[in-house]
Design a protein around this motif. Structure first.
Motif, short mmCIF file in Angstrom:
data_model
loop_
_atom_site.label_atom_id
_atom_site.label_comp_id
_atom_site.label_asym_id
_atom_site.label_seq_id
_atom_site.Cartn_x
_atom_site.Cartn_y
_atom_site.Cartn_z
N TYR A 31 0.83 -1.20 0.00
CA TYR A 31 0.00 0.00 0.00
C TYR A 31 0.87 1.26 0.00
O TYR A 31 1.92 1.31 0.65
CB TYR A 31 -0.88 0.05 1.24
N GLU A 32 0.41 2.27 -0.72
CA GLU A 32 0.91 3.62 -0.52
C GLU A 32 0.02 4.22 0.56
O GLU A 32 -1.20 4.21 0.42
CB GLU A 32 0.81 4.44 -1.80
N VAL A 33 0.61 4.70 1.64
CA VAL A 33 -0.20 5.07 2.79
C VAL A 33 -0.17 6.56 3.08
O VAL A 33 0.78 7.27 2.73
CB VAL A 33 0.25 4.30 4.05
N LYS A 34 -1.25 7.00 3.71
CA LYS A 34 -1.30 8.31 4.35
C LYS A 34 -1.48 8.05 5.84
O LYS A 34 -2.36 7.28 6.24
CB LYS A 34 -2.46 9.14 3.80
N VAL A 35 -0.64 8.67 6.65
CA VAL A 35 -0.63 8.42 8.09
C VAL A 35 -0.93 9.71 8.84
O VAL A 35 -0.34 10.75 8.57
CB VAL A 35 0.73 7.85 8.55
N GLY A 36 -1.87 9.61 9.77
CA GLY A 36 -2.19 10.76 10.62
C GLY A 36 -1.90 10.46 12.07
O GLY A 36 -2.07 9.32 12.52
N LYS A 37 -1.46 11.46 12.82
CA LYS A 37 -1.21 11.29 14.26
C LYS A 37 -1.73 12.53 14.98
O LYS A 37 -1.64 13.63 14.47
CB LYS A 37 0.29 11.12 14.55
#
Length: 466
Positions: A372-378
């Motif tokens: 997967y190409e991911v988008k990560v939020g924190k």
């Protein structure tokens, strides 16, 4: 004497007793066979009593930090016997509750040690030595698991403990060694540290809580060390010796291969579980197993017609809620209802240490490994008003999305009450919610749940409060 049923279930833990209730709801005549206590290990010696213990240690922690809330508490101390008594009382209450549910649903409870005696037959040996045969059109195996022993660290209940011994201690450890840093190890480490013991955790892998997201593991390690624990990743325990003066000497292997000796008052062995599949009569029926676990298909069927298996005896993840859901799948399959198969990526994991940990789905690393190409939020707890008001401003929420489709691939949390918050993301995954749905959802203020919203916004560069 032989009694005949539509369904017989061997084991009354969270998988077995839930399956019995669902079968009764569907009009089946049901029997459940239990060798010890209704509710199984989870209710009597696992999930529930440990949470009662952890609640006591949490309250004691707050008492010791009362001044942080503008309060005064003097002379706070631990009454270990009373703490244990409360925990056992909670389990007893719920055990009796399961008994009530069995009566309410007209489930026959057969007490004794059950063994498969042929196709559709269970032989049950009671405490009086008498044998009863239970015959059923279908059988579900739900016999659970037990703590794994190390060959050089046999639990004696005195100085070397399994989780079961650690729940009913006769005395408070002064210097405690915890071997293994999964959920069980970390929960007991938290409990005993908050109750005043010096705690050392040894983990063979490169980080504690190794199944969790790497950032979560690193955060917990730092939090534990801040609390005064000693954390030793990439270490192993090679030997335990009981010394004069009732101390335990542990020979610990260091990352460079050298060893050193350290002394402890007590040791908890938390290195996994062993499925209870011995002496069930599996071999005679030709039931297929893999490294001790019963092999099942998506409907919880074994390779033997009319025989199903659920819960810990079928393999990881070894979780009560997984067992319960499998029980429903098995029963509804028997009833011809064609339930959906279990999706492992929708099974949440929770660790009730301080800080708490909760997760569902893929970690960031596993998502990338899966292509997967991911988008990560924190989003950090320190950016949340409710967390600050609670005095619980340490932790974060992390979300992982498929950059192409917006699918929620995973969610990972560490901090106060995250074991309750995680359900929001579980529902989101079940409903195949995208990032757009979550961003449009209104979260109440002031709540910890607002961090869930902010983490989603963060993945797309839209965080409002940090």
């Amino acid at each position: 004497m032989t009694d005949t049923y539509d369904l017989a279930i061997l084991g009354s833990g969270p998988g077995g007793y839930v399956a019995a209730i669902r079968a009764a709801q569907l009009g089946m005549k049901v029997a459940i066979v239990e060798r010890e206590l209704l509710g199984g290990i989870c209710l009597n010696w696992g999930c529930i009593p440990t949470k009662a213990l952890l609640r006591s240690s949490e309250i004691f922690h707050y008492m010791q930090h009362a001044k942080d809330y503008g309060l005064k508490v003097e002379g706070a101390s631990v009454d270990l016997a009373a703490v244990v008594s409360r925990s056992r009382g909670v389990s007893k209450q719920l055990n009796q509750g399961v008994g009530h549910l069995m009566k309410k649903n007209k489930v026959t409870v057969v007490t004794g040690v059950g063994t498969l005696a042929g196709k559709g037959k269970i032989s049950v040996k009671g405490a009086d030595g008498k044998t009863t045969e239970v015959q059923a059109k279908s059988i579900i195996l739900a016999t659970g698991a037990r703590a794994r022993d190390l060959p050089f660290a046999k639990a004696d209940g005195d100085r070397i403990w399994t989780y079961r011994h650690a729940m009913t201690p006769a005395e408070m450890p002064t210097k405690l060694l915890v071997i293994g840093s999964g959920a069980i190890g970390c929960e007991f480490a938290s409990f005993y540290r908050d109750m005043g013991a010096e705690v050392t955790i040894v983990e063979m892998l490169d980080r504690i809580l190794p199944v969790e997201d790497a950032e979560v593991s690193d955060f917990v390690k730092k939090a534990f060390e801040k609390q005064g624990m000693t954390i030793l990743p990439k270490h192993g325990v090679e030997k335990l010796d009981l010394k004069a003066g009732r101390l335990v000497t542990a020979t610990i292997k260091l990352p460079d291969g050298k060893t050193e000796a350290r002394e402890f008052s007590h040791v908890i062995v938390a290195v996994g579980i062993v499925p209870n599949t011995e002496n069930l009569g599996l071999e005679a029926l030709g039931v297929k197993t893999d490294r001790g676990h019963v092999v099942i298909d998506a409907a919880c069927k074994t390779n033997v017609e009319g025989l199903y298996a659920i819960g810990d005896i079928t393999g990881a993840p070894w979780l009560a809620h997984k067992a319960s859901h499998e029980g429903i799948i098995a029963v509804e399959t028997i009833a011809g209802l064609h339930p959906h198969a279990m999706d492992v990526l929708k099974i949440p994991g929770c660790t009730y240490s301080r800080p708490q940990v909760a997760s569902v789905g893929l970690t960031e690393a596993k998502a990338k490994d899966a292509g997967y190409e991911v988008k990560v939020g924190k989003f950090p707890f320190i950016g949340n008003g409710k967390a600050i008001a609670l005095g619980e401003a340490e932790g974060f929420v992390k979300t992982v999305f498929d950059a192409r489709t917006g699918e929620l691939l995973g969610a990972h949390m560490v901090g106060a009450e995250v074991t309750e918050l995680i359900e929001g993301y579980i529902v989101a995954k079940q409903l195949e919610t995208t990032e757009a749905d979550l961003m449009e959802t209104i979260f109440p203020h002031p709540t910890l749940s607002e961090m869930m919203h902010e983490s989603v916004l963060s993945a797309y560069g839209r965080a409002l409060h940090f």
